[in-house]
Write a protein that holds these residues in place. Structure first.
Motif, PDB file in Angstrom:
ATOM      1  N   GLN A 148       5.358  -2.416   2.232  1.00  0.00           N
ATOM      2  CA  GLN A 148       4.104  -2.513   2.965  1.00  0.00           C
ATOM      3  C   GLN A 148       4.152  -3.773   3.827  1.00  0.00           C
ATOM      4  O   GLN A 148       4.541  -4.842   3.351  1.00  0.00           O
ATOM      5  CB  GLN A 148       2.934  -2.617   1.976  1.00  0.00           C
ATOM      6  N   ALA A 199       2.973  -9.031   2.696  1.00  0.00           N
ATOM      7  CA  ALA A 199       2.123  -8.158   1.897  1.00  0.00           C
ATOM      8  C   ALA A 199       2.653  -8.046   0.480  1.00  0.00           C
ATOM      9  O   ALA A 199       3.803  -8.358   0.204  1.00  0.00           O
ATOM     10  CB  ALA A 199       2.049  -6.777   2.549  1.00  0.00           C
ATOM     11  N   PHE A 204      -2.380  -4.434   1.065  1.00  0.00           N
ATOM     12  CA  PHE A 204      -3.046  -3.480   0.189  1.00  0.00           C
ATOM     13  C   PHE A 204      -2.791  -3.802  -1.285  1.00  0.00           C
ATOM     14  O   PHE A 204      -1.692  -4.226  -1.663  1.00  0.00           O
ATOM     15  CB  PHE A 204      -2.551  -2.062   0.468  1.00  0.00           C
ATOM     16  N   ILE A 247      -7.927   2.442   4.227  1.00  0.00           N
ATOM     17  CA  ILE A 247      -8.431   1.071   4.280  1.00  0.00           C
ATOM     18  C   ILE A 247      -9.845   0.994   3.715  1.00  0.00           C
ATOM     19  O   ILE A 247     -10.222   0.026   3.044  1.00  0.00           O
ATOM     20  CB  ILE A 247      -8.373   0.504   5.719  1.00  0.00           C
ATOM     21  N   TYR A 272      -8.987 -10.934   1.325  1.00  0.00           N
ATOM     22  CA  TYR A 272      -8.144 -10.181   2.266  1.00  0.00           C
ATOM     23  C   TYR A 272      -7.828 -10.977   3.523  1.00  0.00           C
ATOM     24  O   TYR A 272      -6.810 -10.732   4.181  1.00  0.00           O
ATOM     25  CB  TYR A 272      -8.810  -8.850   2.613  1.00  0.00           C
ATOM     26  N   PHE A 332      -1.206  -3.209   7.468  1.00  0.00           N
ATOM     27  CA  PHE A 332      -2.535  -3.532   6.975  1.00  0.00           C
ATOM     28  C   PHE A 332      -3.442  -3.928   8.138  1.00  0.00           C
ATOM     29  O   PHE A 332      -4.589  -3.508   8.219  1.00  0.00           O
ATOM     30  CB  PHE A 332      -2.446  -4.673   5.949  1.00  0.00           C
TER      31      PHE A 332
END
Length: 640
Positions: free
Chosen positions: A124, A119, A161, A213, A155, A129
């Motif tokens: 993170q 990520a 993120f 999200i 994505y 995620f």
């Protein structure tokens, strides 16, 4: 019949010999008789300007249609062998009811199969995620089709993120939200980019993850919309009408999200997506100034008509506006007169020079007669109207390159002007004549390639059919006498009198061009930037048109009051050089530098000092743009 003189007979024989030598199709009996003994349509050698109302000092139609060509080995039927065809008028583009592309629901189902990657945010993890993706089940996020696809593709390849750190909105997101909230300063609608920010009071971990999200996806979707709007405009101008011709700017949406994921200067990045030219900045300043200003309380009757010696209670209002906007030059010349007679309702002789000076300052003729155009120029439009014009100009400027280039030629149709700008300096500004409302000049940009001296004028099919064909059916030999050449598909000369013009309605399989002369519709030179609209700049024999205030009078091309000056500018030479080239007859010269030309349409536009000037919407295009923007807003309003 009277006997023919020896000279007349010799001339007639020569004309017949020339016809046979050209290999023309067989002429009709009447046509041949007219060739030998003279028709009723005019004298041989007579120029169009000598024949009253039947001259064709037009220029190429705004969107010339291609001629139907005859294939090699094929020839049109001889005159008189076909029934007379009905003349079908050739029309230009029409305006369309703008239909905005519908939004689509973003399909997040493929994200669960995204590959494992590191990520972007420190601390993170992919796992966090991926765990959050479950919160997208049942989430109806609407976006433009291209943005929806890019969102999922990004994505899927980069499961992490951008806008969230831990369970909080990060600084990157806060910068983005601030820029989106300031969209109105660019003439955009902040409501188009609204994103619901998660509230801090939600403490349930599962609920918080779901909120974050969804916020992540919504902000990315709106940021993509903002970037697209900023760099290419909210609408596709080409869908308004065929008069508009703008290439779409490339936009790699996934690359944009990736760049945003790796920068902490989110605001700088987003603001850089707007046009980066002084004109755009000047329009933004004008917009903020207008919003902060008070509405003009002095309202003059827009239908006011006043000649010297006449009286009207509207006159003091007009004089007060002139006095309010006095600069040093006008103040020194007319300040005392305005102070003494500013409340007079009688338009006396002392006030005539004041009105003339104010008219000239506003770019008008300066005849001293007060009418609606003078009132509009001096009293201006309402604050709301000016704000709208600036907002339209900002939108239209987004259709153009961010860097307009230098040197460049800028034609603003509503202003009836063309300028040569180099190094931020307007080195030439000349009056223009543009297309009539029925033959509008298109809105596009291109690159100047060539200057033609003493040019031929290739008559567009639209003018040939709409304007010349009715006469040619009555007088087939008109073109020969008027200095035009008719050729077939192989370029072979055909006497005009030998063509059965009645056989053709809207598709004429011949090319017609006017030879170089003082009467040539293009005058002594033309400046080409080859485009599908067949529009270019050129000289004209109709010099008187440049003295008019309203100069939408041509068939679509742009006529220049100072063609020699413009030719010298784009060729980086002198006017004397241009004069020498013209004295040598017909020739062409390539432009060796890259010089963009903007055949533009702005009813609000800044001068070189940054002062925004306002112009009449001669073609009604602002209203068309308003309708298009409203259509886009209606589609976006239910988005979440």
């Amino acid at each position: 019949m009277k006997s023919l003189g020896k000279k007349t007979v010799l001339l007639s024989i020569a004309a017949l010999t020339a016809t046979l030598a050209l290999g023309a199709p067989q002429a009709s009996a009447d046509g041949l008789f007219d060739m030998l003994f003279g028709g009723s349509g005019g004298r041989p050698g007579q120029s169009p300007s000598m024949r009253g109302g039947d001259d064709y000092f037009g220029d190429t139609y705004g969107r010339g249609e291609p001629r139907k060509q005859v294939r090699r080995g094929e020839f049109p039927p001889p005159p008189g062998t076909r029934k007379q065809a009905a003349i079908a008028k050739i029309t230009g583009p029409t305006y369309n009811t703008y239909k905005a592309d519908p939004l689509v629901r973003v399909d997040f189902s493929s994200l669960s199969a995204a590959p494992q990657k590191v990520a972007f945010e420190p601390g993170q993890t992919d796992g966090a995620f991926r765990d959050a993706l479950a919160g997208l089940v049942g989430y109806d996020l609407l976006a433009e089709s291209a943005n929806a696809k890019a969102l999922v593709a990004y994505y899927a390849a980069n499961p992490g993120f951008i806008w969230v750190t831990g369970t909080e909105v990060n600084e990157r997101a806060k910068q983005a939200l601030r820029v989106l909230g300031e969209a109105a300063s660019y003439g955009l609608a902040p409501s188009d980019y609204t994103v619901e920010v998660p509230v801090a009071t939600v403490t349930d971990p599962a609920a918080r993850t779901k909120e974050m999200i969804r916020f992540e996806m919504a902000l990315s979707a709106r940021v993509l919309r903002y970037i697209d709007d900023a760099q290419d405009g909210r609408i596709d101008p080409n869908k308004i009408s065929g008069y508009y011709d703008f290439p779409a700017k490339p936009f790699d949406r996934e690359a944009a999200l990736k760049a945003l994921a790796h920068t902490q200067e989110t605001a700088t990045y987003l603001e850089s997506r707007h046009p980066q030219n002084p004109e755009y900045q000047a329009l933004r300043v004008e917009l903020e100034t207008l919003k902060a200003s008070e509405e003009n309380q002095i309202v003059v009757d827009p239908k006011l008509k006043l000649k010297p010696g006449e009286t009207s209670p509207e006159l003091p209002k007009l004089l007060s506006l002139i006095a309010r906007d006095l600069d040093d030059e006008m103040g020194g010349a007319y300040g005392e007169v305005l102070a003494r007679l500013g409340t007079s309702e009688t338009y006396g002789q002392e006030l005539v020079p004041v009105i003339k000076a104010a008219q000239k300052k506003a770019g008008q003729k300066g005849d001293g007669v007060i009418g609606p155009r003078t009132v509009a120029a001096l009293a201006g439009s309402s604050k709301a109207d000016r704000i709208a014009k600036v907002q339209y100009a900002l939108e239209e400027l987004r259709w153009h390159p961010s860097d307009l280039g230098s040197p460049r030629v800028f034609i603003n149709q509503p202003a009836y002007t063309a300028s040569y700008i180099d190094g931020g300096v307007e080195k030439l500004k000349t009056r223009t004549v543009i297309g009539k409302v029925t033959n509008q000049t298109s809105f596009f940009f291109d690159e100047i390639k060539q200057v033609d001296y003493n040019p031929y004028w290739g008559v567009p099919q639209s003018i040939l059919v709409n304007e010349m064909l009715p006469r040619l059916r009555r007088d087939p030999g008109y073109l020969d006498r008027a200095g035009y050449e008719v050729t077939d598909a192989r370029g072979k000369r055909i006497p005009s009198n030998a063509v059965d013009w009645g056989a053709y309605g809207s598709k004429i399989p011949y090319n017609v061009r006017q030879q170089p002369s003082e009467a040539n519709a293009l005058g002594e030179l033309k400046i080409l930037f080859p485009n599908k609209h067949a529009i270019y700049m050129h000289d004209t024999p109709q010099k008187a048109f440049f003295q008019r205030d309203m100069r939408a009078l041509s068939h679509g091309c742009v006529r220049l009051q100072d063609p020699r000056g413009m030719a010298a500018a784009v060729l980086d030479t002198s006017v004397d050089y241009i004069a020498d080239k013209l004295a040598q007859g017909h020739s062409s010269q390539q432009v060796t530098r890259k010089i963009p030309v903007y055949v533009a349409y702005f009813t609000a536009w800044p001068d070189m000092s940054g002062k925004v000037e306002y112009f009449d919407d001669v073609y009604g295009r602002d209203d068309r743009l308003r309708q298009a923007l409203e259509a886009v807003a209606a589609v976006r309003s239910p988005s979440s």
